[in-house]
Write an enzyme that holds these catalytic residues in place. Structure first.
Site, mmCIF file in Angstrom:
data_model
loop_
_atom_site.group_PDB
_atom_site.id
_atom_site.type_symbol
_atom_site.label_atom_id
_atom_site.label_comp_id
_atom_site.label_asym_id
_atom_site.label_seq_id
_atom_site.Cartn_x
_atom_site.Cartn_y
_atom_site.Cartn_z
ATOM 1 N N HIS A 39 0.817 -1.212 0.000
ATOM 2 C CA HIS A 39 0.000 0.000 0.000
ATOM 3 C C HIS A 39 0.856 1.271 0.000
ATOM 4 C CE1 HIS A 39 0.343 -0.134 4.552
ATOM 5 N NE2 HIS A 39 0.546 1.152 4.331
ATOM 6 N N ASP A 49 -0.222 -7.453 1.197
ATOM 7 C CA ASP A 49 0.273 -6.097 1.453
ATOM 8 C C ASP A 49 1.793 -6.045 1.570
ATOM 9 O OD1 ASP A 49 0.248 -3.402 1.816
ATOM 10 O OD2 ASP A 49 -0.735 -3.414 3.769
ATOM 11 N N SER A 83 4.625 2.008 8.241
ATOM 12 C CA SER A 83 4.295 0.894 7.350
ATOM 13 C C SER A 83 5.512 0.415 6.577
ATOM 14 C CB SER A 83 3.211 1.325 6.361
ATOM 15 O OG SER A 83 2.046 1.729 7.026
#
Length: 649
Positions: free
Chosen positions: A92, A123, A201
């Site tokens: 993402h 992801d 992330s």
């Protein structure tokens, strides 16, 4: 992933599963400044140099206005170096990427990076940098095991609140199968209480000097709840990419199930009252499992692992997981043994796993793809997908048209190429007057032919135009009908496209496919023509000739068959004197008229004509003649040329 403040608010809000779902709190700041004991500092110092900051510029498609792209936005996330001169990060963080750069810890230089592989299902993504200078003094990190409960972990990354690297410490709260917000896939996750904020992330979660997971999201409106992708899922992704050159995806069985904790339900199905087994309630018709499983089968074991009545399996002491973990940890097309009870009998059957996206009637994700669209007479058609429904906002399941939401959640695909084609909007023009309020409805048929997918619908419309159909009738769900006059559509379409700044009435994937469809049609036509020629040469009765002629779709093909019937010696040319008596007798042409007509095509005055010249002759004379009339006229001519009598059987 951290989105820069000057990005459009709508773009920021539209980022799914980014680890950016909450703002830093006082508790977050406290956990980020926890003192690290001396035993942790040494391996940490080594790891810090392997963690990089990822800078991504992306451009997201506009699914509601599919020929447009949203304004570019810039975001940052984290990543870390692994073997093979590769960097692992979150998918993402680089979705719809236009330009990616990375920066090492303690370095001011940003190096251009490129994508090697993306696994949106889990992801994760792999990127690399071509410049050798970047890799100097970088050591790849290695992977450990799934951490136990209450084990300490350190999360390293580049969250919002500063430009330098950040280190936070926490403990493992639980290991659970959860839904990944980026992909909507149900996979294994590890919950920790270390702060995971926007920008974290893709950073590693460390135990000592080994990676036990990849930070990827936090729980909105909650404190100290962050999630990492466990090392088992990361290894599965890397192993798949190494083996296949790309990520094959997360597998599924292709069925729907329910718990069997109710005693009456177990008695009804004649299942032992031992709190084992789940009930199959529906099966995808295209899934391989449809060959060996049936509705009302009870799954008792998967690969010899007991499945409890609530759908869970034993994971490790004191911990249970959803049985879905046994499936998601495999690869598409793997075979797994299912022990089932069917009508009171226990049996074991091998089940081939499918890829979930191949079974979904309505695609869940279309990352790194442009939406398909088709504009005809101001009617804008597109393919129903979850990203399209998300145009109604984060609460799309409540705000989007209920019919489309119901299809997205519950309808199953019946054929491999099936799509739901939706009338997205109507661009007002004289040709579509009063249709402006008819939208958000699936297309059922075009001129009576059922629509299979968007490509098929485009083909049906273009075929109708080619056949000079005066009207195009679109039948929609909810008993709506739109009729467009072909002549008006042709006149108004250029102005509609220009006024709405639409570069082409079809999306690139449909334009590219146009040539393939044309080639396929030409092949079919050639094959049909060759078959018809052979049939004409072997015809033994007028009835056979009439049947062959009735199947032709142009004057040219009829002319070719007449020529073949007359060209008995196969010389590809016929003398004028050979067919003049036949035309004179069967069609009433005078000899002088026939000779004059053919002389106009017989440029070299050879006294004979080729197949091409003959076809030109007939096309010139019978341009306005209906095909069925022409077929009847040709039948009498061929019959005369072959000497067939009307009484022939």
């Amino acid at each position: 992933m951290e989105v820069e403040d000057h990005a459009p608010p709508s773009a920021v809000a539209g980022i799914p599963g980014s680890g950016s779902s909450r703002e830093p709190t006082g508790t977050d700041r406290k956990s980020s400044t926890v003192d690290l004991n001396s035993e942790e500092i040494s391996p940490l110092e080594t790891a810090l140099h392997s963690v990089v900051k990822v800078f991504c510029t992306s451009a997201t498609p506009n699914f509601f206005v599919p020929w447009q792209i949203q304004p570019q936005m810039r975001s940052t996330s984290s990543g870390f170096v692994i073997e093979g001169r590769r960097i692992i990060c979150n998918a993402h963080g680089i979705t719809d990427q236009v330009f990616i750069r990375v920066r090492k810890h303690g370095d001011a230089t940003k190096y251009r990076a490129k994508v090697l592989a993306t696994g949106h299902d889990c992801d994760l993504a792999l990127i690399t940098v071509d410049e050798d200078e970047f890799w100097k003094d970088l050591k790849p990190l290695t992977f450990g095991d799934i951490p136990s409960l209450q084990a300490s972990v350190i999360v390293v990354g580049y969250p919002k609140g500063g430009d330098c690297i950040s280190v936070t410490k926490g403990v493992v709260s639980r290991v659970v199968v959860n839904t990944y917000s980026h992909s909507n896939q149900v996979l294994l996750t590890v919950q920790i209480d270390a702060a995971i904020n926007s920008g974290n992330s893709g950073g590693p979660a460390l135990q000592g000097n080994t990676v036990v997971g990849v930070a990827f999201e936090g729980l909105q409106k909650s404190q100290n709840i962050g999630y990492i992708i466990p090392c088992t899922v990361v290894r599965q992704f890397i192993r798949d990419v190494d083996r296949n050159g790309k990520f094959s995806g997360i597998p599924c069985v292709g069925l729907r199930w329910q718990k069997m904790e109710n005693e009456s339900l177990r008695k009804f199905l004649n299942i032992p009252n031992d709190n084992k087994g789940i009930l199959i309630t529906a099966i995808e018709s295209l899934a391989p499992c449809a060959k060996v499983l049936k509705v009302d089968d009870v799954i008792r074991k998967i690969d010899s692992v007991d499945v409890a009545g609530d759908g869970t399996i034993f994971f490790r002491r004191g911990e249970r997981l959803s049985h879905v973990h046994l499936i998601s940890s495999r690869s598409p097309h793997d075979k797994v043994d299912f022990e089932i009870i069917r009508e009171g009998k226990t049996m074991t059957v091998p089940v081939e796993l499918a890829y979930s996206e191949n079974l979904a009637l309505v695609p869940v994700n279309l990352y790194d793809q442009l939406p398909s669209y088709y504009v005809y007479a101001g009617l804008v058609f597109t393919v129903l997908s979850r990203p399209y429904l998300r145009a109604w906002g984060s609460s799309w399941s409540k705000k989007a048209p209920s019919l489309l939401v119901e299809i997205a959640f519950y309808q199953m695909r019946e054929t491999e190429d099936e799509e739901i084609v939706v009338l997205n909007q109507v661009l007002a023009a004289p040709v579509n007057t009063s249709y402006e309020r008819v939208c958000y409805l699936p297309v059922v048929s075009v001129n009576g032919d059922k629509v299979q997918n968007l490509k098929h619908m485009v083909h049906l419309v273009e075929k109708a135009e080619k056949d000079n159909a005066p009207f195009i009738k679109f039948k929609l769900m909810r008993d709506k009908v739109l009729v467009v006059e072909s002549k008006l559509a042709k006149e108004d379409s250029p102005d509609i496209l220009k006024r709405n700044n639409i570069p082409h009435p079809k999306s690139p994937d449909l334009i590219d496919d146009e040539g393939r469809i044309r080639v396929e049609e030409e092949k079919k036509a050639k094959g049909a023509a060759a078959k018809s020629i052979g049939a004409i040469k072997n015809a033994k009765s007028i009835k056979e000739v009439a049947k062959i002629m009735s199947l032709q779709n142009s004057i040219e093909s009829i002319a070719e068959l007449i020529f073949e019937a007359m060209d008995e010696d196969g010389s590809d040319s016929i003398e004028v004197d050979e067919f003049t008596p036949i035309f004179e007798k069967e069609w009433g042409y005078s000899k002088e008229m026939i000779v004059d007509l053919f002389n106009s095509f017989d440029k070299d005055n050879s006294g004979s004509v080729s197949k091409t010249e003959f076809a030109k002759f007939l096309s010139t004379q019978f341009t306005e003649t209906p095909l069925d009339t022409m077929a009847k006229m040709a039948t009498s001519l061929v019959a005369a040329a072959k000497g067939l009598k009307k009484s022939s059987k």
